[in-house]
Design a protein around this motif. Structure first.
Motif, PDB file in Angstrom:
ATOM      1  N   ASP A  14      -3.292  -0.526   6.891  1.00 16.07           N
ATOM      2  CA  ASP A  14      -4.411  -1.396   7.235  1.00 16.07           C
ATOM      3  C   ASP A  14      -3.885  -2.424   8.257  1.00 16.07           C
ATOM      4  OD1 ASP A  14      -6.805  -3.099   6.897  1.00 16.07           O
ATOM      5  OD2 ASP A  14      -5.438  -4.405   5.781  1.00 16.07           O
ATOM      6  N   GLU A  16      -5.757  -5.896   9.436  1.00 15.88           N
ATOM      7  CA  GLU A  16      -6.027  -7.291   9.071  1.00 15.88           C
ATOM      8  C   GLU A  16      -5.495  -7.616   7.691  1.00 15.88           C
ATOM      9  OE1 GLU A  16     -10.074  -8.763   9.308  1.00 15.88           O
ATOM     10  OE2 GLU A  16     -10.477  -7.234  10.809  1.00 15.88           O
ATOM     11  N   GLY A  17      -4.582  -8.568   7.619  1.00 14.62           N
ATOM     12  CA  GLY A  17      -4.040  -8.986   6.332  1.00 14.62           C
ATOM     13  C   GLY A  17      -2.873  -8.129   5.875  1.00 14.62           C
ATOM     14  N   THR A  18      -2.545  -7.078   6.666  1.00 16.93           N
ATOM     15  CA  THR A  18      -1.451  -6.187   6.284  1.00 16.93           C
ATOM     16  C   THR A  18      -0.381  -6.153   7.382  1.00 16.93           C
ATOM     17  OG1 THR A  18      -2.932  -4.864   4.923  1.00 16.93           O
ATOM     18  CG2 THR A  18      -0.851  -3.837   5.570  1.00 16.93           C
ATOM     19  N   SER A 194      -2.504  -1.967   2.003  1.00 16.35           N
ATOM     20  CA  SER A 194      -3.648  -2.800   2.382  1.00 16.35           C
ATOM     21  C   SER A 194      -3.647  -4.069   1.546  1.00 16.35           C
ATOM     22  CB  SER A 194      -4.960  -2.040   2.140  1.00 16.35           C
ATOM     23  OG  SER A 194      -6.076  -2.904   2.298  1.00 16.35           O
ATOM     24  N   ASP A 195      -4.363  -5.079   2.049  1.00 18.40           N
ATOM     25  CA  ASP A 195      -4.505  -6.328   1.291  1.00 18.40           C
ATOM     26  C   ASP A 195      -5.793  -6.332   0.467  1.00 18.40           C
ATOM     27  OD1 ASP A 195      -6.035  -6.351   3.671  1.00 18.40           O
ATOM     28  OD2 ASP A 195      -6.257  -8.526   3.563  1.00 18.40           O
ATOM     29  N   THR A 196      -6.577  -5.252   0.533  1.00 18.06           N
ATOM     30  CA  THR A 196      -7.911  -5.241  -0.088  1.00 18.06           C
ATOM     31  C   THR A 196      -7.981  -4.268  -1.269  1.00 18.06           C
ATOM     32  OG1 THR A 196      -8.882  -5.774   2.045  1.00 18.06           O
ATOM     33  CG2 THR A 196     -10.370  -4.909   0.372  1.00 18.06           C
TER      34      THR A 196
HETATM   35 MG    MG Z   1      -7.063  -5.802   5.473  1.00 22.13          MG
END
Ligand code: MG
Length: 234
Positions: A14, A16-18, A194-196
């Motif tokens: 991922d 965004e955020g990863t 991933s961050d989600t």
């Molecule tokens: Mg993300």
């Protein structure tokens, strides 16, 4: 957690955020596009995106839709600003933003951002024969621009493939099955970061191995947690 390359043939990341701070999107990319909207949205038939914006506008049944006033260009600008302000997933908006960002990267006004542990991770992938690929809701064009222009240089030679939501939603297990098939890697041999949690749940549903990338804070997780990539394929 620590994950060795044992049994891993592909790594799916991922963005965004990863690989990349969420702030890059919200504090850099979005404002950059917003500030240049009027410069990029042209007059009449010269701009193919205008027709796309108008079609989406006509189909939009959502609440709060602004009026279409002052001609095609003004109407489109007003609607695009509304879509941006309400963070709507819009194909027309993504097309226009993609065009603006592409020019921004070309001008050198935009540079892709990745966390410092990402380039070494991609090097380990290459050294160990693990395919690396991206799955992001940002368009494939936006992904390639980001990874082509990072502070660590052009990372595209390390990446085998890019997937966006044209492959399917990130919360649908079938999207991950399609990616495994496209990469020629069996799902249990594919590691997704991933961050989600909803994305991790979907990937796990398809049989992938998953790690929950927690870049800041320390909330609990029902998935194996990493705070950086230092323990992955290391
Ligand atoms: Mg993300």
């Amino acid at each position: 957690v620590h994950v060795s390359s044992e049994g891993i043939r592909g790594l799916l990341l991922d963005v965004e955020g990863t690989t990349t701070p969420v702030s890059f999107v919200y504090d850099t990319l979005f404002p950059y596009a917003r500030a240049r909207l009027a410069e990029f949205v042209g007059e009449g038939s010269a701009d193919p995106d205008l027709g796309l914006v108008r079609r989406e506008y006509d189909l939009d049944q959502g609440p709060g839709k602004p009026g279409w006033e002052g001609g095609e260009r003004e109407g489109a600008l007003t609607y695009l600003r509304f879509l941006m302000a309400t963070d709507r997933k819009s194909t027309a908006l993504k097309e226009v933003q993609g065009r603006i960002w592409k020019e921004g990267y070309r001008r050198g006004e935009l540079r892709g951002q990745v966390y410092p542990d990402v380039p070494p991770l991609l090097e380990r992938c290459r050294a160990q024969g693990v395919l690396a690929a991206i799955f992001s809701s940002g368009s494939v064009l936006a992904q390639e621009l980001l990874f082509s222009s990072t502070g660590a240089g052009d990372l595209r030679p390390f990446l085998r493939a890019y997937f966006d939501t044209r492959t399917g939603p990130k919360t649908d297990p079938r999207s991950y099955e399609r990616i495994g098939a496209a990469l020629g890697v069996l799902c249990p041999q594919l590691l997704f970061a991933s961050d989600t949690p909803a994305e991790l749940e979907a990937a796990r549903g398809a049989g992938l191995r998953v790690v929950h990338c927690v870049r800041s804070g320390g909330a609990g997780s029902s998935f194996p947690v990493i705070h950086s990539f230092d323990g992955i394929l290391a």
